[in-house]
Scaffold this active site. Sequence first.
Site, PDB file in Angstrom:
ATOM      1  N   GLY A  60      40.694  28.466  44.628  1.00  0.00           N
ATOM      2  CA  GLY A  60      40.252  27.776  43.384  1.00  0.00           C
ATOM      3  C   GLY A  60      39.532  27.169  43.948  1.00  0.00           C
ATOM      4  N   TRP A  62      36.584  26.681  44.444  1.00  0.00           N
ATOM      5  CA  TRP A  62      35.584  26.152  43.565  1.00  0.00           C
ATOM      6  C   TRP A  62      35.675  26.110  42.157  1.00  0.00           C
ATOM      7  CZ3 TRP A  62      30.308  28.862  45.975  1.00  0.00           C
ATOM      8  CH2 TRP A  62      29.829  27.866  47.073  1.00  0.00           C
ATOM      9  N   ASP A  80      39.387  37.628  43.128  1.00  0.00           N
ATOM     10  CA  ASP A  80      39.015  37.399  44.703  1.00  0.00           C
ATOM     11  C   ASP A  80      39.828  38.750  43.745  1.00  0.00           C
ATOM     12  OD1 ASP A  80      38.644  35.002  46.967  1.00  0.00           O
ATOM     13  OD2 ASP A  80      40.175  36.820  47.024  1.00  0.00           O
ATOM     14  N   ASP A  96      39.483  43.969  44.780  1.00  0.00           N
ATOM     15  CA  ASP A  96      38.660  44.390  45.941  1.00  0.00           C
ATOM     16  C   ASP A  96      37.712  43.917  45.243  1.00  0.00           C
ATOM     17  OD1 ASP A  96      36.527  44.641  47.623  1.00  0.00           O
ATOM     18  OD2 ASP A  96      38.169  46.283  48.713  1.00  0.00           O
ATOM     19  N   ASP A 121      31.318  32.513  46.657  1.00  0.00           N
ATOM     20  CA  ASP A 121      31.663  31.670  48.581  1.00  0.00           C
ATOM     21  C   ASP A 121      32.293  33.318  48.734  1.00  0.00           C
ATOM     22  OD1 ASP A 121      31.719  29.921  50.093  1.00  0.00           O
ATOM     23  OD2 ASP A 121      33.717  29.311  50.173  1.00  0.00           O
ATOM     24  N   LYS A 161      26.943  32.556  49.234  1.00  0.00           N
ATOM     25  CA  LYS A 161      27.611  31.564  51.025  1.00  0.00           C
ATOM     26  C   LYS A 161      26.410  33.092  51.698  1.00  0.00           C
ATOM     27  CE  LYS A 161      32.114  31.605  52.693  1.00  0.00           C
ATOM     28  NZ  LYS A 161      33.020  31.104  53.388  1.00  0.00           N
TER      29      LYS A 161
END
Length: 207
Positions: A60, A62, A80, A96, A121, A161
Amino acid sequence: MARSKTSQRWLKEHFDDPYVKMAQRDGYRSRASYKLLEIQEKDRILRPGMTVVDLGAAPGGWSQVTSRVIGDRGRLIASDILEMDSIPDVTFIQGDFTEDAVFARILEAIGDHPVDLVISDMAPNMSGVRAADQPRAMYLCELALDLAGRVLRPGGDFLIKIFQGEGFDQYHKQAREMFDKVQMRKPLSSRDRSREQYLLARGFRGE
């Protein structure tokens, strides 16, 4: 069970890490918060009242940074595969991201509201074998870009990322076709030994 030298090295690096200590001091859940804070300081991608999607959000860090900037008038949808402790006014979807059903739940949560910014990320569980890890990492990047292409408003931004390696050049080219400007960022808080970088794409061109 005795710890391996690798895990001992990681633990020492973790607890000696100034960003870990800063996160504890500042109330952030993760040192990763400072990566986004650095990018925000340079590029001002977050503004009050924005609608933002945060992929790979747990634990958490970000989402905390984003929520503090966008404020009460903003809207944040986070997702997530791992659990994430709740953050006020953040809609969290656990699952997922590679599964169609989870992808659909994220789209449903977004609804008809145009999104100003998608941040990611995400990274797969790394095996240490680059030939296996790189394709899995790029697959997540491709899914995130697909989501961004579906939900961003014209002029919206995308931060992700990404790891240099096979598939990177093609991905960079695809992002340039979808956005007005694409830049690479390597925050100081990103560990030196990490191959991670952040691709910042600005000015979504829309359909």
